[in-house]
Design an enzyme around this catalytic site. Structure first.
Site, PDB file in Angstrom:
ATOM      1  N   GLU A   1       0.848  -1.201   0.000  1.00 32.27           N
ATOM      2  CA  GLU A   1       0.000   0.000   0.000  1.00 32.27           C
ATOM      3  C   GLU A   1       0.877   1.242   0.000  1.00 32.27           C
ATOM      4  OE1 GLU A   1      -3.154  -0.335   2.990  1.00 32.27           O
ATOM      5  OE2 GLU A   1      -2.913  -2.490   2.826  1.00 32.27           O
TER       6      GLU A   1
ATOM      7  N   HIS B   1      -8.830   9.150   3.314  1.00 28.12           N
ATOM      8  CA  HIS B   1      -8.372   8.098   2.401  1.00 28.12           C
ATOM      9  C   HIS B   1      -8.567   8.616   0.985  1.00 28.12           C
ATOM     10  CE1 HIS B   1      -7.777   4.299   0.418  1.00 28.12           C
ATOM     11  NE2 HIS B   1      -7.467   3.732   1.566  1.00 28.12           N
TER      12      HIS B   1
ATOM     13  N   ARG C   1      -0.644   8.644   2.004  1.00 28.89           N
ATOM     14  CA  ARG C   1      -2.028   9.085   1.825  1.00 28.89           C
ATOM     15  C   ARG C   1      -2.243  10.581   1.839  1.00 28.89           C
ATOM     16  NH1 ARG C   1      -5.125   4.694   5.360  1.00 28.89           N
ATOM     17  NH2 ARG C   1      -4.605   3.087   3.852  1.00 28.89           N
TER      18      ARG C   1
ATOM     19  N   HIS D   1     -11.234   9.152   7.042  1.00 30.30           N
ATOM     20  CA  HIS D   1     -10.993   7.714   7.186  1.00 30.30           C
ATOM     21  C   HIS D   1     -10.451   7.320   8.552  1.00 30.30           C
ATOM     22  CE1 HIS D   1      -9.954   3.713   5.791  1.00 30.30           C
ATOM     23  NE2 HIS D   1      -8.683   3.886   6.104  1.00 30.30           N
TER      24      HIS D   1
ATOM     25  N   ARG E   1      -0.756   8.512   9.331  1.00 28.76           N
ATOM     26  CA  ARG E   1      -0.556   7.072   9.554  1.00 28.76           C
ATOM     27  C   ARG E   1      -0.139   6.357   8.273  1.00 28.76           C
ATOM     28  NH1 ARG E   1      -4.231   2.474   9.082  1.00 28.76           N
ATOM     29  NH2 ARG E   1      -5.723   3.977   8.278  1.00 28.76           N
TER      30      ARG E   1
HETATM   31  P1  FAD Z   1     -13.405  -0.037  16.192  1.00 28.06           P
HETATM   32  O1  FAD Z   1     -13.125  -1.253  15.436  1.00 28.06           O
HETATM   33  O2  FAD Z   1     -13.995   1.099  15.459  1.00 28.06           O
HETATM   34  O3  FAD Z   1     -14.351  -0.422  17.413  1.00 28.06           O
HETATM   35  C1  FAD Z   1     -14.909   0.580  18.221  1.00 28.06           C
HETATM   36  C2  FAD Z   1     -15.943  -0.079  19.101  1.00 28.06           C
HETATM   37  O4  FAD Z   1     -16.359   0.809  20.127  1.00 28.06           O
HETATM   38  C3  FAD Z   1     -17.203  -0.489  18.365  1.00 28.06           C
HETATM   39  O5  FAD Z   1     -17.577  -1.756  18.831  1.00 28.06           O
HETATM   40  C4  FAD Z   1     -18.214   0.569  18.794  1.00 28.06           C
HETATM   41  O6  FAD Z   1     -19.546   0.153  18.741  1.00 28.06           O
HETATM   42  C5  FAD Z   1     -17.766   0.794  20.224  1.00 28.06           C
HETATM   43  N1  FAD Z   1     -18.190   2.064  20.814  1.00 28.06           N
HETATM   44  C6  FAD Z   1     -17.912   3.315  20.376  1.00 28.06           C
HETATM   45  N2  FAD Z   1     -18.472   4.228  21.187  1.00 28.06           N
HETATM   46  C7  FAD Z   1     -19.115   3.545  22.167  1.00 28.06           C
HETATM   47  C8  FAD Z   1     -19.903   3.927  23.277  1.00 28.06           C
HETATM   48  N3  FAD Z   1     -20.184   5.206  23.557  1.00 28.06           N
HETATM   49  N4  FAD Z   1     -20.412   2.954  24.068  1.00 28.06           N
HETATM   50  C9  FAD Z   1     -20.183   1.652  23.795  1.00 28.06           C
HETATM   51  N5  FAD Z   1     -19.471   1.239  22.735  1.00 28.06           N
HETATM   52  C10 FAD Z   1     -18.939   2.173  21.939  1.00 28.06           C
HETATM   53  N6  FAD Z   1      -6.558  -0.254   9.257  1.00 28.06           N
HETATM   54  C11 FAD Z   1      -5.567  -1.115   8.935  1.00 28.06           C
HETATM   55  O7  FAD Z   1      -4.584  -1.255   9.678  1.00 28.06           O
HETATM   56  N7  FAD Z   1      -5.651  -1.845   7.793  1.00 28.06           N
HETATM   57  C12 FAD Z   1      -6.700  -1.747   6.933  1.00 28.06           C
HETATM   58  O8  FAD Z   1      -6.749  -2.438   5.928  1.00 28.06           O
HETATM   59  C13 FAD Z   1      -7.727  -0.824   7.234  1.00 28.06           C
HETATM   60  N8  FAD Z   1      -8.772  -0.646   6.399  1.00 28.06           N
HETATM   61  C14 FAD Z   1      -9.794   0.163   6.774  1.00 28.06           C
HETATM   62  C15 FAD Z   1     -10.913   0.275   5.952  1.00 28.06           C
HETATM   63  C16 FAD Z   1     -12.004   1.030   6.361  1.00 28.06           C
HETATM   64  C17 FAD Z   1     -13.203   1.152   5.460  1.00 28.06           C
HETATM   65  C18 FAD Z   1     -11.967   1.701   7.609  1.00 28.06           C
HETATM   66  C19 FAD Z   1     -13.139   2.508   8.070  1.00 28.06           C
HETATM   67  C20 FAD Z   1     -10.850   1.616   8.405  1.00 28.06           C
HETATM   68  C21 FAD Z   1      -9.758   0.863   7.998  1.00 28.06           C
HETATM   69  N9  FAD Z   1      -8.628   0.747   8.796  1.00 28.06           N
HETATM   70  C22 FAD Z   1      -7.629  -0.111   8.451  1.00 28.06           C
HETATM   71  C23 FAD Z   1      -8.583   1.367  10.110  1.00 28.06           C
HETATM   72  C24 FAD Z   1      -8.912   0.285  11.159  1.00 28.06           C
HETATM   73  O9  FAD Z   1      -9.917  -0.556  10.667  1.00 28.06           O
HETATM   74  C25 FAD Z   1      -9.391   0.891  12.458  1.00 28.06           C
HETATM   75  O10 FAD Z   1      -8.539   1.925  12.840  1.00 28.06           O
HETATM   76  C26 FAD Z   1      -9.403  -0.155  13.549  1.00 28.06           C
HETATM   77  O11 FAD Z   1     -10.147  -1.264  13.160  1.00 28.06           O
HETATM   78  C27 FAD Z   1      -9.962   0.438  14.829  1.00 28.06           C
HETATM   79  O12 FAD Z   1     -10.163  -0.588  15.748  1.00 28.06           O
HETATM   80  P2  FAD Z   1     -10.695  -0.228  17.201  1.00 28.06           P
HETATM   81  O13 FAD Z   1     -10.885  -1.506  17.904  1.00 28.06           O
HETATM   82  O14 FAD Z   1      -9.824   0.796  17.792  1.00 28.06           O
HETATM   83  O15 FAD Z   1     -12.092   0.512  16.929  1.00 28.06           O
HETATM   84  C1  SIN Z   2      -6.937   0.380   2.704  1.00 30.41           C
HETATM   85  O1  SIN Z   2      -7.130  -0.827   2.572  1.00 30.41           O
HETATM   86  O2  SIN Z   2      -6.643   1.130   1.785  1.00 30.41           O
HETATM   87  C2  SIN Z   2      -7.060   0.953   4.067  1.00 30.41           C
HETATM   88  C3  SIN Z   2      -5.875   0.570   4.825  1.00 30.41           C
HETATM   89  C4  SIN Z   2      -5.746   1.411   6.042  1.00 30.41           C
HETATM   90  O3  SIN Z   2      -6.566   2.280   6.318  1.00 30.41           O
HETATM   91  O4  SIN Z   2      -4.754   1.194   6.743  1.00 30.41           O
END
Ligand code: FAD
Ligand code: SIN
Length: 531
Positions: free
Chosen positions: A114, A242, A289, A350, A385
């Site tokens: 990437e 993104h 990015r 993003h 990032r």
């Molecule tokens: P999340 O997975 O967002 O989980 C947050 C949780 O908190 C959820 O369960 C939500 O319901 C809960 N929550 C929030 N507020 C409250 C509240 N007030 N009360 C109770 N529960 C609450 N990163 C990579 O490294 N590689 C990738 O390929 C990649 N692709 C991506 C593609 C997309 C479309 C997106 C949107 C992001 C991508 N990212 C990627 C970024 C990555 O997915 C996220 O940064 C990461 O998954 C965040 O994980 P997390 O556990 O911190 O939060």
């Molecule tokens: C992507 O797959 O392009 C998203 C990856 C990321 O947000 O790290």
């Protein structure tokens, strides 16, 4: 009373819970999550998880260097170093917990590439890596008897010493967290949940912008709660857009076209077919990015077009379908044949590079409160990032927090009878939901128009003034009406808008994701922004 209270069921919350539950089967762990248990940014991750596995061509130093280059001089070197090096073991644990990453016929992992990566090093599960990780972790959590997971519990606020009548300011150093208040969406009652250790894993805040790849849960709740509790947040100006969300007007959230498509050979072009990235960076379509998103934004402004294009027509079609089946199907569903048509793309909000300020063990500025994953600001990402470093950061920090908290908990005593129930006096049920939805629309417009990819002081000041009006109206609603998730999310998002704008005004330079035409260059100021 619980030993460990985890807010959020994405990769950060689930992997932390599994760590402590497996090591200490006698400890009680509760996960609260505001929607269905798999509703998270994690579920949408496409490209994969960046980690060095092929030591014949790659090494930790290259991954470290790539992370620093993307972070534009603001990454914390110590954090970058341990995340990259410890990542390998943590990814092995994901695999042990049941996650399947794609493999070559000879059994080695298939590696994607990437933007900003000098090597192919991204482990993935087709183009639905997050879905696979979320599936595996949830399955493991369900099999673990000392973890309770409660869906549809909306955490509204942290319980701190403020709730014991103590005066807390931002200068208070020994504030302490004792758990949370949470709205049980099934009973509509606010419950008090006391715990020795609380871990926020509440994810990002893409929903503060009109156009975002983030699902509706991404409303910055954890960050706003910490700020309200007088905890510290940092680097909020660095919002990652993104470059390549699918252009579909009025569809929210935006569907992502993973950067891995460009890693496999996709080329960004104008409608007329010009490879415009050549003008901006020698890494062309695979530049970091911040650079690609700004270039697309600029080309759209110059041409007046509503989007730019990703050309995949020259790519091996069988490989494309094999690596990106979900993207292929999505494009087909809206009449785009990737073999014949270019894919229309636009930048979309993003990822939150900043958030709750934590140290190298995920400790926040509030005692017994940790933060993990996208809601935290660890120092890994600096001003921008590197792609696929987010999932990695979450698993490395969930491990470090578990190791730290397991020792810390031995020193914590809590008398749960001291805390009062949530006070609802003086409030009534809201009569008009339109007050909330209209404010939310205004907020997204302000942030998208004035605090987006390219900024300047006039726009930022205007945003501040408009945000203050929204804040005042929202506080009035909050003080007089019964709490609802919609009202709380609006309140949290207004706080997030304020924190981004205020941090952006403080940074008098352009760096990484923060680009302002008033200060187009780097300054000597290379500190994080702390509020
Ligand atoms: P999340 O997975 O967002 O989980 C947050 C949780 O908190 C959820 O369960 C939500 O319901 C809960 N929550 C929030 N507020 C409250 C509240 N007030 N009360 C109770 N529960 C609450 N990163 C990579 O490294 N590689 C990738 O390929 C990649 N692709 C991506 C593609 C997309 C479309 C997106 C949107 C992001 C991508 N990212 C990627 C970024 C990555 O997915 C996220 O940064 C990461 O998954 C965040 O994980 P997390 O556990 O911190 O939060
Ligand atoms: C992507 O797959 O392009 C998203 C990856 C990321 O947000 O790290």
């Amino acid at each position: 009373m619980y030993d460990f209270l985890v807010i959020g069921s994405g990769i950060a919350g689930l992997s932390f819970a599994l760590k402590v539950a497996n090591k200490y089967p006698e400890k009680k762990i509760i996960i609260l999550t505001k929607a269905n248990e798999d509703d998270s940014n994690t579920k949408y991750a496409q490209g994969g998880i960046a980690v060095v596995t092929d030591f014949d061509v790659d090494n930790f130093e290259k991954h470290i260097e790539d992370t620093h280059i993307a972070g534009d001089g603001l990454c914390n070197p110590k954090v970058v170093d341990f995340v990259v090096r410890e990542g390998r073991q943590r990814v092995d644990e994901l695999i042990k917990w049941g996650t399947q990453f794609d493999k070559e016929d000879n059994g080695t992992y298939k590696l994607g590439r990437e933007g900003g990566h000098s090597e192919f090093r991204v482990l993935h599960h087709k183009d639905v890596t997050g879905r696979e990780i979320e599936r595996a972790l949830l399955q493991k959590v369900h099999e673990t008897p000392n973890i309770e997971i409660h869906q549809h519990f909306f955490v509204t606020d942290l319980i701190t010493q403020h709730h014991l009548g103590r005066m807390i300011t931002r200068a208070t150093t020994n504030n302490q967290c004792f758990g949370v208040y949470a709205l049980n969406k099934d009973t509509n009652q606010i419950e008090k949940i006391i715990s020795k250790i609380t871990v926020l894993a509440t994810g990002g805040f893409g929903q503060v912008y009109r156009s975002t790849t983030n699902p509706t849960i991404a409303t910055g709740d954890g960050i706003a709660m910490v700020y309200r509790a007088k905890g510290k947040v940092s680097n909020m100006e660095f919002v990652q857009f993104h470059p390549t969300a699918l252009y579909e007007p009025d569809v929210s959230p935006s569907f992502l076209i993973t950067e891995a498509v460009r890693g496999d050979g996709g080329i960004l072009k104008t409608k007329g077919g010009e490879e415009f990235m050549k003008k901006y960076d020698k890494r062309e379509s695979l530049a970091p990015r911040d650079i690609v998103a700004r270039a697309i934004d600029n080309e759209m402004k110059i041409s007046g077009e509503a989007c730019m294009y990703l050309d995949c027509r020259h790519m091996d079609f069988d490989n494309f379908i094999h690596h990106f089946p979900n993207i292929y199907e999505k494009c087909k569903s809206i009449g785009i044949d990737v073999q014949k048509d270019m894919i229309p793309v636009v930048p979309a909000a993003h990822y939150a590079c900043g958030g709750i300020r934590v140290n190298e063990f995920g400790q926040t500025s509030i005692n017994n409160l940790y933060a993990c994953g996208e809601c935290s600001s660890t120092g890994l990402h600096g001003a921008n990032r590197l792609a696929s470093n987010s999932l990695l950061e979450a698993v490395v920090f969930s491990h470090r927090i578990a190791e730290h908290a397991i020792e810390k908990i031995k020193t914590i005593e809590v008398d749960e009878t001291k805390f009062q129930e949530w006070d609802t006096t003086g409030t009534s049920h809201p009569k008009e939901m339109v007050l909330i939805t209209q404010s939310l629309r205004e907020l997204k417009d302000i942030m998208s128009n004035y605090v987006g990819i390219v900024r300047n002081n006039v726009r930022l000041k205007r945003a501040s003034e408009r945000l203050y009006l929204l804040f005042k109206e929202c506080e009035e609603m909050y003080n007089t009406t019964a709490i609802s998730p919609q009202l709380m999310e609006l309140r949290n998002l207004i706080t997030i808008g304020y924190l981004i704008t205020r941090s952006a005004l403080l940074r008098k330079e352009s760096r990484g994701l923060h680009y302002t035409t008033d200060f187009p260059n780097h300054s000597e100021f290379t500190e994080e922004t702390v509020l």
